[in-house]
Scaffold this active site. Structure first.
Site, PDB file in Angstrom:
ATOM      1  CG  ASP A 118      68.722 -36.496  84.412  1.00 29.53           C
ATOM      2  OD1 ASP A 118      67.216 -37.263  84.417  1.00 29.53           O
ATOM      3  OD2 ASP A 118      69.037 -36.041  83.325  1.00 29.53           O
ATOM      4  CE1 TYR A 161      68.453 -20.199 103.611  1.00 31.78           C
ATOM      5  CE2 TYR A 161      67.618 -17.832 104.838  1.00 31.78           C
ATOM      6  CZ  TYR A 161      68.490 -18.667 103.451  1.00 31.78           C
ATOM      7  OH  TYR A 161      68.608 -18.642 102.800  1.00 31.78           O
ATOM      8  CD  GLU A 207      71.937 -22.510 104.192  1.00 32.11           C
ATOM      9  OE1 GLU A 207      71.811 -22.063 105.737  1.00 32.11           O
ATOM     10  OE2 GLU A 207      73.297 -22.017 104.042  1.00 32.11           O
ATOM     11  CE  LYS A 221      61.940 -32.120  82.105  1.00 28.88           C
ATOM     12  NZ  LYS A 221      62.917 -32.334  83.287  1.00 28.88           N
ATOM     13  CB  THR A 225      63.143 -32.623  86.770  1.00 33.48           C
ATOM     14  OG1 THR A 225      62.569 -34.047  85.750  1.00 33.48           O
ATOM     15  CG2 THR A 225      63.821 -31.827  86.429  1.00 33.48           C
ATOM     16  NE  ARG A 279      59.890 -25.263  85.955  1.00 31.91           N
ATOM     17  CZ  ARG A 279      59.531 -26.355  84.477  1.00 31.91           C
ATOM     18  NH1 ARG A 279      58.350 -25.908  84.579  1.00 31.91           N
ATOM     19  NH2 ARG A 279      60.358 -26.914  83.851  1.00 31.91           N
TER      20      ARG A 279
HETATM   21  N1  DSN Z   1      64.039 -28.401  79.905  1.00 35.19           N
HETATM   22  C1  DSN Z   1      63.854 -30.048  80.180  1.00 35.19           C
HETATM   23  C2  DSN Z   1      63.437 -30.626  78.883  1.00 35.19           C
HETATM   24  O1  DSN Z   1      62.557 -30.319  77.700  1.00 35.19           O
HETATM   25  O2  DSN Z   1      63.115 -31.219  78.665  1.00 35.19           O
HETATM   26  C3  DSN Z   1      64.946 -31.065  80.297  1.00 35.19           C
HETATM   27  O3  DSN Z   1      66.090 -29.925  81.343  1.00 35.19           O
END
Ligand code: DSN
Length: 436
Positions: free
Chosen positions: A202, A57, A59, A231, A228, A237
């Site tokens: 984003d 932990y 925080e 990707k 994110t 993730r």
């Molecule tokens: N689920 C993602 C995507 O497939 O683009 C976006 O959050």
């Protein structure tokens, strides 16, 4: 006494979970993921994620924690932050968001009051849930004013500007989940400036392309950047937020909501605003992914991701498929399958039969509902990470066309299934990975 920390193989501890894990590895190896938001992490990232950092932990932030025992977590989180700052050339990074949606939620929480207006790309035109879709928190707690793409499939900046001038939103988003073209961050920034809004980019889908220099960066244009990390960055993730401004002081509220205090506003929105303890095992994976993202191989493969997407798009166009915006600049292709007599779901199912995973997706102006849309999204990150290149992209483009054009013909399905099986065997996934 039972010592629960003695090493025993998963196969013995939990044969059911082990069985599913093995089956998933086989599924991934046998077929080809062409869902554009997916990628394969390196074994090094896997190792960092599945590590004892999960026990801790922490925080707070490095040097300002609410729990003891942070010698290593402080160094780890600082390392991830340092790498991200260097890559993007920003002065502040938060690596704690549990994923992209929490990262975006933090932006709203930091910059807006409930009920404030903001603008994001309409989900039905390629936008993301958290950019204002009606059932999402973003639309429930704030006032969503969606903008759209023009008939050509490109973001319509004239319309966006008109809407922004009329509505005077406090925040404008760039970014999407199904937009096949490069973003013009400068135009977004100009419009945001004209109406006195914050501009948030984003970059979840295209973060790898930006790091590799294949697409322009929003740094210098956007006030806040979220992403994110799983990707095109190929990490765990999770999420990340980048910005500039006065050094963060997460122990005290920012004196006001303004650009200069963005680091504090963002840090306090994540913790204690929205989240508890950061997932340090995930942050370990982010740190590794950020190191790998600085290599020449990463840059080369991101170039290939775009090249292969263009090759597949070209083949699909030649075969009479209807692609939104007439092609792609990035890692994804958005196809309206209805001119071939197929819904998105049917196209997805047909491709699944030959070992290609895609996802059904709405297309701009889609008359069908989001759960049963007209199109599919296809992406190339996974095939390139497996080592495939131009030659294989041509084969895959041919398979997709053949399967969707002749979806009622079992002999053609069988032939293409064989082609895909051989291709996947030739480009093995996780070749050395053993699980026991
Ligand atoms: N689920 C993602 C995507 O497939 O683009 C976006 O959050």
């Amino acid at each position: 006494m039972i010592n629960n920390t003695k090493q025993k193989p998963l196969s013995r501890v939990d044969p059911q979970v082990f069985g599913l894990l093995k089956k998933e590895l086989e599924r991934q190896r046998r077929g080809l993921e062409m869902i554009p938001s997916e990628s394969y992490v390196s074994p090094a990232v896997l190792q960092a994620m599945g590590s004892i950092f999960t026990d801790k932990y922490s925080e707070g932030y490095p040097g300002k924690r609410y729990y003891g025992g942070q010698t290593n977590t402080d160094k780890l989180e600082s390392l991830a932050i340092k790498r991200a700052k260097k890559i993007f050339g920003v002065s502040h990074v938060n690596v704690q968001p549990y994923s992209g949606s929490p990262a975006n939620l933090a932006v709203y929480f930091a910059l807006l009051e409930p009920g404030d207006k903001f603008m994001g790309l309409d989900l039905r035109q390629g936008g993301h849930l958290t950019h204002g879709w009606k059932v999402n928190f973003s639309s429930k707690f704030y006032r969503s004013i969606p903008y759209g793409v023009g008939k050509d499939g490109y973001i319509d900046f004239d319309q966006l500007r008109q809407q922004a001038k009329k509505e005077r939103p406090k925040l404008i988003w760039a970014g999407a989940t199904a937009y096949p073209r490069e973003y013009d961050y400068k135009s977004f920034a100009e419009i945001a400036q004209e109406v006195g809004a914050f501009f948030a980019a984003d970059i979840a889908h295209v973060i790898g392309l930006i790091i590799a220099g294949v697409h322009a960066s929003p740094v210098g244009h956007a006030d806040v950047i979220t992403s994110t990390t799983h990707k095109t960055l190929r990490g765990p993730r999770a999420g990340i937020i980048l910005c500039d401004g006065q050094p963060s002081n997460p122990l005290k509220p920012a004196p006001k909501i303004s650009k200069e205090y963005l680091p504090t506003l963002i840090d306090r929105a994540i913790f204690p605003g929205l989240q508890g303890g950061p997932h340090e095992h995930t942050i370990a994976g982010i740190a590794v992914a950020l190191k790998e993202a600085q290599t020449k191989d990463f840059a080369k493969s991101n170039q290939m991701i775009v090249k292969t997407a263009k090759i597949i798009a070209q083949k699909l166009l030649e075969e009479g498929f209807n692609l939104v915006s007439g092609g792609t600049d990035n890692h994804l292709i958005l196809m309206d399958a209805t001119n071939k007599g197929l819904s998105g779901q049917e196209a997805e199912n047909r491709l699944e039969k030959v070992g290609i995973s895609v996802n059904k997706n709405a297309v701009p102006g889609d008359p069908r509902p989001p759960y049963s849309p007209s199109g599919i999204r296809l992406g190339t990150p996974c095939l390139v990470i497996r080592g495939m290149a131009e030659k294989e992209a041509k084969i895959i483009g041919g398979v997709i066309s053949d399967v969707l054009n002749n979806h009622k013909n079992p002999a053609i399905l069988a032939k293409n299934k064989r082609i895909m099986r051989d291709l996947c065997a030739k480009f093995p996934l996780y070749p050395g990975l053993k699980i026991d």
